[in-house]
Every structure is written in C-alpha cells, then in structure tokens.
Design a protein around this motif. Structure first.
Motif, PDB file in Angstrom:
ATOM      1  N   PRO A   1       2.838   8.784  -7.167  1.00  0.00           N
ATOM      2  CA  PRO A   1       1.818   7.771  -6.877  1.00  0.00           C
ATOM      3  C   PRO A   1       2.338   6.611  -6.033  1.00  0.00           C
ATOM      4  CG  PRO A   1       2.513   7.622  -9.161  1.00  0.00           C
ATOM      5  CD  PRO A   1       3.169   8.851  -8.586  1.00  0.00           C
ATOM      6  N   HIS A   2       3.655   6.479  -5.896  1.00  0.00           N
ATOM      7  CA  HIS A   2       4.211   5.443  -5.027  1.00  0.00           C
ATOM      8  C   HIS A   2       4.158   5.852  -3.556  1.00  0.00           C
ATOM      9  CE1 HIS A   2       6.082   4.444  -8.936  1.00  0.00           C
ATOM     10  NE2 HIS A   2       5.716   3.232  -8.556  1.00  0.00           N
TER      11      HIS A   2
ATOM     12  N   GLN B   1       0.843  -1.195   0.000  1.00  0.00           N
ATOM     13  CA  GLN B   1       0.000   0.000   0.000  1.00  0.00           C
ATOM     14  C   GLN B   1       0.876   1.242   0.000  1.00  0.00           C
ATOM     15  OE1 GLN B   1      -2.395  -0.212   3.524  1.00  0.00           O
ATOM     16  NE2 GLN B   1      -3.882  -1.552   2.577  1.00  0.00           N
ATOM     17  N   THR B   2       0.340   2.315  -0.573  1.00  0.00           N
ATOM     18  CA  THR B   2       1.044   3.592  -0.485  1.00  0.00           C
ATOM     19  C   THR B   2       1.036   4.029   0.979  1.00  0.00           C
ATOM     20  OG1 THR B   2      -1.014   4.739  -0.992  1.00  0.00           O
ATOM     21  CG2 THR B   2       0.498   4.387  -2.823  1.00  0.00           C
TER      22      THR B   2
ATOM     23  N   HIS C   1      -7.959  10.937   1.387  1.00  0.00           N
ATOM     24  CA  HIS C   1      -9.299  10.416   1.168  1.00  0.00           C
ATOM     25  C   HIS C   1     -10.153  11.398   0.367  1.00  0.00           C
ATOM     26  CE1 HIS C   1      -8.621   6.936   3.805  1.00  0.00           C
ATOM     27  NE2 HIS C   1      -7.783   7.763   4.419  1.00  0.00           N
TER      28      HIS C   1
ATOM     29  N   ILE D   1      -2.428   8.219   2.309  1.00  0.00           N
ATOM     30  CA  ILE D   1      -3.706   8.189   1.599  1.00  0.00           C
ATOM     31  C   ILE D   1      -4.423   9.495   1.869  1.00  0.00           C
ATOM     32  CG2 ILE D   1      -5.946   7.065   1.356  1.00  0.00           C
ATOM     33  CD1 ILE D   1      -4.536   4.459   2.218  1.00  0.00           C
TER      34      ILE D   1
ATOM     35  N   VAL E   1       1.842   8.738  -2.454  1.00  0.00           N
ATOM     36  CA  VAL E   1       0.549   9.333  -2.117  1.00  0.00           C
ATOM     37  C   VAL E   1      -0.535   8.755  -3.014  1.00  0.00           C
ATOM     38  CG1 VAL E   1      -0.767  11.480  -1.898  1.00  0.00           C
ATOM     39  CG2 VAL E   1       1.703  11.495  -1.495  1.00  0.00           C
ATOM     40  N   GLU E   2      -1.577   8.232  -2.383  1.00  0.00           N
ATOM     41  CA  GLU E   2      -2.752   7.758  -3.117  1.00  0.00           C
ATOM     42  C   GLU E   2      -3.874   8.763  -2.889  1.00  0.00           C
ATOM     43  OE1 GLU E   2      -6.046   4.189  -3.001  1.00  0.00           O
ATOM     44  OE2 GLU E   2      -4.077   3.806  -2.115  1.00  0.00           O
ATOM     45  N   TRP E   3      -4.308   9.410  -3.966  1.00  0.00           N
ATOM     46  CA  TRP E   3      -5.392  10.385  -3.913  1.00  0.00           C
ATOM     47  C   TRP E   3      -6.680   9.644  -4.259  1.00  0.00           C
ATOM     48  CZ3 TRP E   3      -4.477  15.567  -2.751  1.00  0.00           C
ATOM     49  CH2 TRP E   3      -3.142  15.967  -2.723  1.00  0.00           C
ATOM     50  N   ARG E   4      -7.561   9.465  -3.284  1.00  0.00           N
ATOM     51  CA  ARG E   4      -8.808   8.726  -3.505  1.00  0.00           C
ATOM     52  C   ARG E   4      -9.977   9.680  -3.717  1.00  0.00           C
ATOM     53  NH1 ARG E   4      -8.614   4.012   1.145  1.00  0.00           N
ATOM     54  NH2 ARG E   4      -6.803   2.900   0.291  1.00  0.00           N
TER      55      ARG E   4
END
Length: 72
Positions: A55-56, A4-5, A10, A8, A58-61
């Motif tokens: 993207p490795h 997982q990154t 949200h 996150i 920070v995951e922008w959801r």
C-alpha cells in the motif's frame, strides 16, 4: 504537498480494465496483473510485480487489489 503513493490503479471501467497512473502520468489501461507489471517496468520500477500489494507503492481505488472488471 501531501504524500501520495507513486502508483495509482483507478476504479474498474464498465468495459473492463483499470487506468494506471505512475508518478502523476497516465501510462495505460491494465486488464490484469501482467499488464500492470509491464507498465511499471516501462516506468523504471523493477520487480514491480512483487510489490503490487504494497500500500506504500500502489493505491487501488474503487476496487480491491487484483480486481480488473467492474463487477468483480
């Protein structure tokens, strides 16, 4: 356990801002890039503002990078 990154961001809340999780721990609600960078600095991630588009890391959801309002 799947990879997982570590960070996150949200989906934007209806009243603005986005909840931020670092390594599985909630660290607060960011309302802009400066807030996010400060949360990451406090979590021990130096120069985090330079890596917000990685993207490795920070995951922008539920919205793209740097979008802070639900209607952005």
């Amino acid at each position: 356990m799947a990879w997982q990154t570590p960070i996150i961001v949200h989906p934007p809340a209806p009243d603005g801002g986005r909840r931020v999780t670092v390594r599985g721990e909630a660290v607060g609600v960011a309302r802009d890039d400066r807030d996010l960078a400060e949360f990451l600095r406090r979590a021990g991630l130096g120069d985090a503002d330079m890596a917000l588009d990685d993207p490795h890391l920070v995951e922008w959801r539920g919205g793209g990078p740097h979008m802070w309002a639900a209607d952005s």
